[in-house]
Design a protein around this motif. Structure first.
Motif, mmCIF file in Angstrom:
data_model
loop_
_atom_site.group_PDB
_atom_site.id
_atom_site.type_symbol
_atom_site.label_atom_id
_atom_site.label_comp_id
_atom_site.label_asym_id
_atom_site.label_seq_id
_atom_site.Cartn_x
_atom_site.Cartn_y
_atom_site.Cartn_z
ATOM 1 N N PRO A 1 7.142 -17.290 21.122
ATOM 2 C CA PRO A 1 8.477 -17.832 20.865
ATOM 3 C C PRO A 1 9.475 -16.790 20.375
ATOM 4 N N GLY A 2 9.013 -15.655 19.913
ATOM 5 C CA GLY A 2 9.924 -14.609 19.459
ATOM 6 C C GLY A 2 10.347 -13.663 20.568
ATOM 7 N N ALA A 3 9.742 -13.813 21.754
ATOM 8 C CA ALA A 3 10.062 -12.919 22.873
ATOM 9 C C ALA A 3 11.430 -13.269 23.448
ATOM 10 N N GLU A 4 12.092 -12.281 24.012
ATOM 11 C CA GLU A 4 13.404 -12.484 24.612
ATOM 12 C C GLU A 4 13.404 -11.941 26.028
ATOM 13 N N LEU A 5 14.241 -12.522 26.860
ATOM 14 C CA LEU A 5 14.422 -12.043 28.222
ATOM 15 C C LEU A 5 15.415 -10.887 28.227
ATOM 16 N N PRO A 6 15.306 -9.989 29.187
ATOM 17 C CA PRO A 6 16.348 -8.964 29.343
ATOM 18 C C PRO A 6 17.533 -9.594 30.078
ATOM 19 N N GLN A 7 18.206 -10.543 29.428
ATOM 20 C CA GLN A 7 19.169 -11.405 30.105
ATOM 21 C C GLN A 7 20.359 -10.671 30.710
ATOM 22 N N ALA A 8 20.740 -9.533 30.189
ATOM 23 C CA ALA A 8 21.858 -8.790 30.766
ATOM 24 C C ALA A 8 21.511 -8.228 32.144
ATOM 25 N N ASP A 9 20.219 -8.170 32.474
ATOM 26 C CA ASP A 9 19.787 -7.664 33.776
ATOM 27 C C ASP A 9 19.988 -8.681 34.897
ATOM 28 N N TYR A 10 20.207 -9.954 34.547
ATOM 29 C CA TYR A 10 20.297 -11.014 35.542
ATOM 30 C C TYR A 10 21.746 -11.375 35.838
ATOM 31 N N ASP A 11 22.053 -11.584 37.107
ATOM 32 C CA ASP A 11 23.391 -12.023 37.504
ATOM 33 C C ASP A 11 23.560 -13.527 37.320
ATOM 34 N N LEU A 12 22.454 -14.249 37.351
ATOM 35 C CA LEU A 12 22.477 -15.705 37.213
ATOM 36 C C LEU A 12 21.453 -16.123 36.169
ATOM 37 N N VAL A 13 21.915 -16.895 35.184
ATOM 38 C CA VAL A 13 21.039 -17.441 34.152
ATOM 39 C C VAL A 13 21.216 -18.957 34.187
ATOM 40 N N VAL A 14 20.105 -19.697 34.336
ATOM 41 C CA VAL A 14 20.165 -21.156 34.417
ATOM 42 C C VAL A 14 19.287 -21.763 33.335
ATOM 43 N N ASN A 15 19.877 -22.631 32.525
ATOM 44 C CA ASN A 15 19.104 -23.420 31.577
ATOM 45 C C ASN A 15 18.858 -24.775 32.222
ATOM 46 N N ALA A 16 17.634 -24.998 32.672
ATOM 47 C CA ALA A 16 17.252 -26.265 33.293
ATOM 48 C C ALA A 16 16.326 -27.055 32.377
ATOM 49 N N THR A 17 16.415 -26.790 31.088
ATOM 50 C CA THR A 17 15.606 -27.504 30.094
ATOM 51 C C THR A 17 16.482 -28.525 29.379
ATOM 52 N N THR A 18 15.890 -29.281 28.486
ATOM 53 C CA THR A 18 16.661 -30.230 27.671
ATOM 54 C C THR A 18 17.193 -29.588 26.398
ATOM 55 N N VAL A 19 16.902 -28.309 26.197
ATOM 56 C CA VAL A 19 17.372 -27.623 24.994
ATOM 57 C C VAL A 19 18.905 -27.615 24.982
ATOM 58 N N GLY A 20 19.474 -28.136 23.931
ATOM 59 C CA GLY A 20 20.917 -28.229 23.794
ATOM 60 C C GLY A 20 21.436 -29.637 24.021
ATOM 61 N N LEU A 21 20.623 -30.500 24.614
ATOM 62 C CA LEU A 21 21.057 -31.870 24.902
ATOM 63 C C LEU A 21 21.402 -32.630 23.631
ATOM 64 N N GLY A 22 20.662 -32.362 22.561
ATOM 65 C CA GLY A 22 20.917 -33.033 21.286
ATOM 66 C C GLY A 22 21.837 -32.253 20.372
ATOM 67 N N GLY A 23 22.468 -31.199 20.910
ATOM 68 C CA GLY A 23 23.388 -30.399 20.107
ATOM 69 C C GLY A 23 22.719 -29.284 19.325
ATOM 70 N N GLU A 24 21.401 -29.115 19.478
ATOM 71 C CA GLU A 24 20.703 -28.067 18.742
ATOM 72 C C GLU A 24 21.093 -26.686 19.269
ATOM 73 N N ASP A 25 20.841 -25.687 18.478
ATOM 74 C CA ASP A 25 21.178 -24.311 18.832
ATOM 75 C C ASP A 25 20.178 -23.812 19.881
#
Length: 115
Positions: free
Chosen positions: A12-36
């Protein structure tokens, strides 16, 4: 275009090299309830960049925290309501063979006044 499939790390502490990607998609429910989302997703709030497209399938009232951070970094953002509108418009066009009033559909989906 190059497609990259990535499975989120089990750490859970790992991170993606997100700046390397041109497209980032959140297809999870994370954020649906307003959580960070930066607590539960392997992304950093300051890891977005101009030129990226960030899609958050979560929809509701207002922009998600994920899209807010991406927009602040200069990324193009697409929320779940826009995805829903585009899917519905394409389906209706295929089904009826007619052009669809996408602006009217978008306004209705966002709860805005429709002329």
């Amino acid at each position: 275009m190059r497609t990259v499939t990535f499975e989120a790390p089990q750490d859970p502490g790992a991170e993606l090299p997100q700046a390397d990607y041109d497209l980032v998609v959140n297809a999870t429910t994370v954020g649906l309830g307003g959580e960070d989302p930066f607590v539960d997703l392997p992304l950093r709030r300051d890891g977005f960049r101009p030129g990226q497209v960030v899609v958050d399938m979560v929809y509701g009232g207002g922009s998600s925290l994920l899209l807010g951070a991406a927009a602040a970094a200069g990324a193009r953002t697409v929320d779940g309501i826009e995805v829903l509108v585009q899917q519905g418009a394409l389906s209706l066009q295929i089904w009826t063979g007619r052009e669809v009033p996408i602006e009217t559909m978008r306004a209705a989906a966002r709860g805005e006044a429709v002329d």
